[in-house]
Design a protein around this motif. Structure first.
Motif, PDB file in Angstrom:
ATOM      1  N   GLY A   1      -9.704 -16.879  40.493  1.00 39.19           N
ATOM      2  CA  GLY A   1     -10.460 -15.629  40.549  1.00 39.19           C
ATOM      3  C   GLY A   1      -9.634 -14.457  41.043  1.00 39.19           C
ATOM      4  O   GLY A   1      -8.586 -14.627  41.661  1.00 39.19           O
ATOM      5  N   GLU A   2     -10.120 -13.219  40.787  1.00 39.61           N
ATOM      6  CA  GLU A   2      -9.388 -12.033  41.213  1.00 39.61           C
ATOM      7  C   GLU A   2     -10.291 -11.003  41.890  1.00 39.61           C
ATOM      8  O   GLU A   2      -9.818  -9.972  42.361  1.00 39.61           O
ATOM      9  N   SER A   3     -11.609 -11.255  41.968  1.00 43.47           N
ATOM     10  CA  SER A   3     -12.535 -10.279  42.538  1.00 43.47           C
ATOM     11  C   SER A   3     -13.042 -10.782  43.892  1.00 43.47           C
ATOM     12  O   SER A   3     -13.679 -11.840  43.973  1.00 43.47           O
ATOM     13  N   PHE A   4     -12.728 -10.014  44.963  1.00 44.90           N
ATOM     14  CA  PHE A   4     -13.071 -10.434  46.319  1.00 44.90           C
ATOM     15  C   PHE A   4     -13.743  -9.275  47.059  1.00 44.90           C
ATOM     16  O   PHE A   4     -13.738  -8.130  46.596  1.00 44.90           O
ATOM     17  N   VAL A   5     -14.275  -9.595  48.227  1.00 45.70           N
ATOM     18  CA  VAL A   5     -14.900  -8.566  49.066  1.00 45.70           C
ATOM     19  C   VAL A   5     -14.484  -8.808  50.510  1.00 45.70           C
ATOM     20  O   VAL A   5     -14.030  -9.898  50.878  1.00 45.70           O
TER      21      VAL A   5
ATOM     22  N   ALA B   1      -1.588 -21.422  57.784  1.00 51.58           N
ATOM     23  CA  ALA B   1      -2.666 -22.406  57.855  1.00 51.58           C
ATOM     24  C   ALA B   1      -3.786 -21.963  58.794  1.00 51.58           C
ATOM     25  O   ALA B   1      -3.542 -21.418  59.870  1.00 51.58           O
ATOM     26  N   GLY B   2      -5.045 -22.174  58.364  1.00 50.36           N
ATOM     27  CA  GLY B   2      -6.206 -21.802  59.159  1.00 50.36           C
ATOM     28  C   GLY B   2      -7.299 -21.198  58.296  1.00 50.36           C
ATOM     29  O   GLY B   2      -7.165 -21.083  57.073  1.00 50.36           O
ATOM     30  N   THR B   3      -8.398 -20.791  58.942  1.00 48.65           N
ATOM     31  CA  THR B   3      -9.517 -20.137  58.251  1.00 48.65           C
ATOM     32  C   THR B   3      -9.516 -18.663  58.624  1.00 48.65           C
ATOM     33  O   THR B   3      -9.495 -18.313  59.811  1.00 48.65           O
ATOM     34  N   HIS B   4      -9.544 -17.810  57.618  1.00 46.60           N
ATOM     35  CA  HIS B   4      -9.436 -16.371  57.836  1.00 46.60           C
ATOM     36  C   HIS B   4     -10.586 -15.647  57.134  1.00 46.60           C
ATOM     37  O   HIS B   4     -10.941 -15.999  56.010  1.00 46.60           O
ATOM     38  N   THR B   5     -11.153 -14.646  57.826  1.00 49.50           N
ATOM     39  CA  THR B   5     -12.166 -13.777  57.224  1.00 49.50           C
ATOM     40  C   THR B   5     -11.485 -12.473  56.835  1.00 49.50           C
ATOM     41  O   THR B   5     -10.914 -11.783  57.683  1.00 49.50           O
ATOM     42  N   LEU B   6     -11.532 -12.154  55.547  1.00 46.56           N
ATOM     43  CA  LEU B   6     -10.817 -10.973  55.063  1.00 46.56           C
ATOM     44  C   LEU B   6     -11.479  -9.697  55.573  1.00 46.56           C
ATOM     45  O   LEU B   6     -12.691  -9.509  55.474  1.00 46.56           O
ATOM     46  N   ASN B   7     -10.658  -8.829  56.132  1.00 42.34           N
ATOM     47  CA  ASN B   7     -11.118  -7.510  56.571  1.00 42.34           C
ATOM     48  C   ASN B   7      -9.937  -6.556  56.536  1.00 42.34           C
ATOM     49  O   ASN B   7      -8.809  -6.939  56.212  1.00 42.34           O
TER      50      ASN B   7
ATOM     51  N   LEU C   1      -2.546  -4.454  51.519  1.00 37.93           N
ATOM     52  CA  LEU C   1      -3.420  -4.368  50.352  1.00 37.93           C
ATOM     53  C   LEU C   1      -4.431  -3.241  50.514  1.00 37.93           C
ATOM     54  O   LEU C   1      -4.707  -2.491  49.569  1.00 37.93           O
ATOM     55  N   GLN C   2      -4.963  -3.093  51.713  1.00 41.16           N
ATOM     56  CA  GLN C   2      -5.922  -2.023  52.002  1.00 41.16           C
ATOM     57  C   GLN C   2      -5.305  -0.651  51.739  1.00 41.16           C
ATOM     58  O   GLN C   2      -5.916   0.222  51.114  1.00 41.16           O
ATOM     59  N   GLY C   3      -4.068  -0.484  52.201  1.00 45.17           N
ATOM     60  CA  GLY C   3      -3.414   0.808  52.007  1.00 45.17           C
ATOM     61  C   GLY C   3      -3.077   1.071  50.554  1.00 45.17           C
ATOM     62  O   GLY C   3      -3.037   2.220  50.117  1.00 45.17           O
TER      63      GLY C   3
END
Length: 381
Positions: free
Chosen positions: A24-28, A55-61, A68-70
């Motif tokens: 997939g390529e569409s995320f939020v 390695a680990g669990t990450h919540t994208l923000n 990527l945000q910039g």
């Protein structure tokens, strides 16, 4: 376009995978990214490797994907969708990469002067050291199945690996004059040299060569048989000496010619006679030069063994160089063979012909004496 809430790669059954592209390529913002042990996840946009996660669990923000945000200027707040590619990279070390020369190195052995077809085999270990460089070079190699396996990368590096190892081996054999039969002690040195030579080539793609081993350098059995034959002849040469070996070889050639009936009739007979005459003359010269031969005696005088000058009969020393012409002979105490009186060892049995000095009274005793003839002290063997 469906919004993906969890990004995860469970891996495949074997460790042969190297790169996996998430489908997939569409995320939020708020999407969960789960990265397994030995993996690294990289966000790619426009062909550029941007933010990465271990390695680990990450919540994208906005805090953990700042590059990527910039780049795409995602609005703050809410579950704003954005597009990017996610690649999982295998960071573990692969130690069982096998390599070998598909075609032999053809060269002349410097010691035996025999053409050999040399092959080399071994293995090396590798791991991804710079994922940005590696991924940038490999993004175009990811096919429709989303997976790049080790084999894809290894197949490229096998070519450069074999080329460099061949060059190093040929340099040692040809320029350093090391026989292929004596190269085994240099395997570790060749391995280290090969690793240094290959490291720069691998690093261009963000890969580190962890270790490199050259486990075998060999050649076909038929080439080895040729060398064995030469070694056998050399052994005969060492045992019977230079002159006698030369005589043996000439007799071998004469025997071959005498047994050659391919020419037929008088032609073969003539060839045999002609060759026999020439070889006989050469044989006579060979025997004449051998120590102790009566052919050194000329009917009108004596030939000096050192310079070849002819001297009058009865002369004791050469008139040209002063060399002693007649050397008295004595019998070996062990085998009774007649030998020159000044030699140190018997030419037939190898027994020492040197007089023994008694450690007690210092009297000289004949060779082979076990006890001093004067005081009875036991003499050293």
């Amino acid at each position: 376009m469906a919004i993906i809430d969890v990004i995860k790669f469970n891996g495949i059954a074997s460790r042969n995978w190297l790169v996996y592209r998430y489908p997939g390529e569409s995320f939020v913002f708020g999407t969960q990214l789960i990265v397994g042990e030995g993996q690294i996840a990289v966000f790619v946009k426009g062909g550029k490797a941007l933010d990465y996660f271990s390695a680990g669990t990450h919540t994208l923000n906005s805090k953990n994907i700042p590059i990527l945000q910039g780049l795409i200027n995602i609005p703050f707040g809410g579950r704003t969708p954005f597009t990017a590619e996610v690649f999982f990279i295998n960071k573990t070390v692969k130690l069982d990469v096998l390599w070998g020369t598909s075609d032999p190195i053809s060269l002349i052995d410097p010691k035996y002067a025999v053409r050999l077809r040399v092959r080399a085999f071994g293995q090396f270990g590798m791991k991804i050291s710079d994922f940005r460089v590696f991924l940038t070079e490999l993004i175009g190699a990811v096919g429709d199945d989303q997976i790049v396996k080790y084999d894809t990368v290894i197949n490229y590096f096998k070519g450069v690996t074999v080329t460099k190892v061949k060059t190093i081996i040929a340099d040692i054999i040809i320029n350093q004059k090391i026989s292929v039969l004596e190269i085994a002690p240099r395997l570790e040195e060749i391995s280290e040299t090969s690793q240094r030579s290959l490291s720069d080539e691998f690093e261009r793609f963000g890969i580190e060569v962890v270790n490199f081993y050259l486990s075998s350098i060999n050649f076909p059995d038929e080439d080895f048989e040729t060398i064995n034959k030469l070694l056998g002849e050399k052994a005969a040469f060492d045992i019977i000496g230079d002159n006698r070996y030369t005589v043996k070889r000439k007799f071998d050639v004469m025997e071959t010619v005498a047994g050659n009936e391919s020419a037929g009739g008088l032609a073969a007979t003539g060839l045999g006679l002609g060759f026999g005459a020439g070889a006989g003359a050469a044989m006579g010269n060979t025997f004449a030069n051998m120590p102790g031969s009566d052919m050194n005696t000329h009917p009108k005088g004596l030939a000096c063994k050192k310079c070849g000058e002819m001297n009058d009969a009865g002369s004791k020393f050469c008139c040209n160089c002063g060399e002693k012409l007649i050397i008295a002979q004595i019998a070996c105490y062990s085998c009774s063979t007649l030998i020159d009186e000044n030699v140190k060892f018997c030419s037939n049995c190898g027994s020492s012909m040197m007089k023994k000095i008694c450690p007690g009274c210092h009297k000289e005793n004949k060779p082979g004496t076990k006890f001093c003839a004067d005081c009875g002290t036991k003499l050293e063997e």
